[in-house]
Scaffold this motif. Structure first.
Motif, mmCIF file in Angstrom:
data_model
loop_
_atom_site.group_PDB
_atom_site.id
_atom_site.type_symbol
_atom_site.label_atom_id
_atom_site.label_comp_id
_atom_site.label_asym_id
_atom_site.label_seq_id
_atom_site.Cartn_x
_atom_site.Cartn_y
_atom_site.Cartn_z
ATOM 1 N N ASP A 182 35.081 36.414 33.043
ATOM 2 C CA ASP A 182 36.472 36.880 32.996
ATOM 3 C C ASP A 182 36.643 38.219 33.707
ATOM 4 N N GLU A 183 35.538 38.752 34.264
ATOM 5 C CA GLU A 183 35.581 39.978 35.071
ATOM 6 C C GLU A 183 34.873 39.689 36.399
ATOM 7 N N ILE A 184 35.679 39.553 37.463
ATOM 8 C CA ILE A 184 35.113 39.260 38.784
ATOM 9 C C ILE A 184 35.405 40.444 39.697
ATOM 10 N N LEU A 185 34.344 41.046 40.234
ATOM 11 C CA LEU A 185 34.461 42.245 41.048
ATOM 12 C C LEU A 185 34.040 41.951 42.486
ATOM 13 N N THR A 208 42.405 31.633 44.283
ATOM 14 C CA THR A 208 41.699 30.506 43.665
ATOM 15 C C THR A 208 40.914 30.959 42.446
ATOM 16 N N LEU A 209 40.219 32.104 42.559
ATOM 17 C CA LEU A 209 39.453 32.627 41.426
ATOM 18 C C LEU A 209 40.375 33.020 40.278
ATOM 19 N N ASN A 210 41.526 33.579 40.602
ATOM 20 C CA ASN A 210 42.499 33.941 39.573
ATOM 21 C C ASN A 210 42.999 32.708 38.833
ATOM 22 N N PHE A 211 43.236 31.630 39.598
ATOM 23 C CA PHE A 211 43.713 30.378 39.001
ATOM 24 C C PHE A 211 42.639 29.757 38.108
ATOM 25 N N MET A 212 41.376 29.851 38.532
ATOM 26 C CA MET A 212 40.275 29.253 37.783
ATOM 27 C C MET A 212 39.999 29.997 36.482
ATOM 28 N N THR A 213 40.053 31.335 36.521
ATOM 29 C CA THR A 213 39.631 32.145 35.373
ATOM 30 C C THR A 213 40.799 32.711 34.570
ATOM 31 N N SER A 215 42.028 35.499 35.206
ATOM 32 C CA SER A 215 41.762 36.938 35.177
ATOM 33 C C SER A 215 42.202 37.607 36.466
ATOM 34 N N ILE A 216 42.522 38.885 36.389
ATOM 35 C CA ILE A 216 42.824 39.670 37.563
ATOM 36 C C ILE A 216 41.519 40.005 38.291
ATOM 37 N N ILE A 217 41.464 39.742 39.598
ATOM 38 C CA ILE A 217 40.269 40.003 40.390
ATOM 39 C C ILE A 217 40.282 41.464 40.828
ATOM 40 N N LYS A 218 39.202 42.173 40.585
ATOM 41 C CA LYS A 218 39.128 43.600 40.879
ATOM 42 C C LYS A 218 38.471 43.834 42.236
ATOM 43 N N LEU A 219 39.128 44.626 43.081
ATOM 44 C CA LEU A 219 38.628 44.972 44.417
ATOM 45 C C LEU A 219 38.190 46.428 44.404
ATOM 46 N N ILE A 220 36.975 46.676 44.871
ATOM 47 C CA ILE A 220 36.380 48.011 44.798
ATOM 48 C C ILE A 220 35.986 48.474 46.199
ATOM 49 N N LEU A 226 40.819 49.084 56.030
ATOM 50 C CA LEU A 226 41.020 47.793 55.379
ATOM 51 C C LEU A 226 42.293 47.806 54.538
ATOM 52 N N ALA A 227 42.589 48.961 53.909
ATOM 53 C CA ALA A 227 43.797 49.074 53.089
ATOM 54 C C ALA A 227 45.050 48.835 53.917
ATOM 55 N N LYS A 228 45.048 49.337 55.171
ATOM 56 C CA LYS A 228 46.208 49.136 56.054
ATOM 57 C C LYS A 228 46.437 47.649 56.320
ATOM 58 N N VAL A 229 45.358 46.918 56.516
ATOM 59 C CA VAL A 229 45.475 45.482 56.786
ATOM 60 C C VAL A 229 45.945 44.745 55.535
ATOM 61 N N LEU A 230 45.379 45.086 54.389
ATOM 62 C CA LEU A 230 45.730 44.403 53.141
ATOM 63 C C LEU A 230 47.163 44.672 52.722
ATOM 64 N N ASN A 231 47.702 45.820 53.152
ATOM 65 C CA ASN A 231 49.090 46.151 52.811
ATOM 66 C C ASN A 231 50.096 45.169 53.411
ATOM 67 N N ASN A 232 49.660 44.433 54.425
ATOM 68 C CA ASN A 232 50.543 43.440 55.050
ATOM 69 C C ASN A 232 50.655 42.171 54.211
ATOM 70 N N TYR A 233 49.850 42.083 53.152
ATOM 71 C CA TYR A 233 49.842 40.887 52.312
ATOM 72 C C TYR A 233 50.214 41.270 50.874
ATOM 73 N N SER A 234 50.898 40.385 50.222
ATOM 74 C CA SER A 234 51.292 40.597 48.837
ATOM 75 C C SER A 234 50.378 39.779 47.928
ATOM 76 N N PHE A 235 49.461 40.471 47.243
ATOM 77 C CA PHE A 235 48.550 39.762 46.339
ATOM 78 C C PHE A 235 48.289 40.577 45.069
ATOM 79 N N ASP A 236 49.206 41.500 44.735
ATOM 80 C CA ASP A 236 49.060 42.316 43.527
ATOM 81 C C ASP A 236 49.060 41.471 42.257
ATOM 82 N N GLU A 237 49.693 40.319 42.340
ATOM 83 C CA GLU A 237 49.783 39.448 41.168
ATOM 84 C C GLU A 237 48.419 38.912 40.744
ATOM 85 N N TRP A 238 47.485 38.805 41.708
ATOM 86 C CA TRP A 238 46.188 38.200 41.420
ATOM 87 C C TRP A 238 45.038 39.199 41.429
#
Length: 260
Positions: A182-185, A208-213, A215-220, A226-238
């Motif tokens: 239930d904790e995926i890092l 997919t991992l969020n749907f399976m478990t 749980s909120i997936i933690k990114l470290i 990389l943050a600039k690229v990820l900002n173009n996508y909306s995935f805060d929900e997962w």
């Protein structure tokens, strides 16, 4: 018998059904004694039957036969004879000598083909080995590490490509499915260059991992690039972005301790 001064690259003869020579080229007169005006006088006796049997065959269909011919230089020389009958019932023949030079050339060509075929097979084997090495390298670039019965860590190394995430996803999903995590890092500290398709595949994996478990997936360890690229996508929900692995582990241990 008619001579025509056409510069054909090979000897040429035209005959009727009875073997009478009607016309010939310059190279034909240089190679053969045409004084009798008869084709049978140029062909080895054992080969006359072969020539006659072809003469009884269908018209207008080109054919190639081997004949031993009597030439001005040799009593017998082997030729490939290309024959076609025209609408006037005349045989048009081109003579290609099959001398030792031609045979040596054919042998060399066959040897070359065999070497090329062998090289192609070796290259195919090397390509397969290289592909397996790349797959193994990608697998090692995202190892699945169980930290406890409920927590796992997947550190990513190198460039973030679609091919790499596809390979990592297979092992990751199987391992999560087999356990009760239930904790995926995901530790992204060692990620290098980022491809757009790679980011898209990575976000699909998170969903997919969020749907399976559930749980909120933690990114470290997300770097500014990389943050600039990820900002173009909306995935805060997962997912949830965290600063360090140490902090996440500390919070996790405190929660476990307080629940005991």
């Amino acid at each position: 018998m008619q001579y025509f001064d056409e510069q054909l690259p090979l000897p040429f003869l035209k005959t009727d059904r009875n073997g009478k020579i009607l016309s010939y080229s310059n190279l034909a007169s240089e190679n053969f004694d045409l004084s009798s005006g008869r084709l049978n006088d140029l062909v080895d006796e054992e080969n006359i039957e072969k020539l006659i049997s072809y003469g009884k065959g269908p018209n207008f269909i080109p054919i190639t036969i081997e004949l031993n011919m009597k030439t001005k230089r040799n009593p017998l020389a082997l030729f490939d004879v290309h024959i076609v009958w025209d609408r006037n019932d005349h045989a048009n023949m081109i003579f290609l000598p099959k001398d030792s030079a031609n045979e040596d050339l054919m042998e060399k060509l066959m040897e070359l083909q065999e070497r090329l075929a062998s090289t192609d097979f070796e290259l195919f084997e090397k390509k397969e080995e290289l592909e397996k090495a790349f797959i193994r390298l990608n697998q090692l670039s995202g190892p699945f590490i169980p930290l406890s019965e409920s927590m796992c860590l997947i550190p990513l190394f190198g460039n973030l490509t679609a091919e790499k995430i596809n390979i990592i996803s297979d092992g990751c999903l199987k391992s999560v499915f087999a356990g009760e995590y239930d904790e995926i890092l995901f530790d992204l500290t060692a990620v290098g260059e980022v491809e757009e398709k790679g980011v898209e595949k990575f976000i699909q994996l998170i969903k997919t991992l969020n749907f399976m478990t559930g749980s909120i997936i933690k990114l470290i360890g997300i770097k500014p690039e990389l943050a600039k690229v990820l900002n173009n996508y909306s995935f805060d929900e997962w997912s949830q972005i965290n600063k360090s692995l140490k902090k996440v582990l500390s919070i996790y241990l405190n929660e476990k301790t307080s629940n005991m």
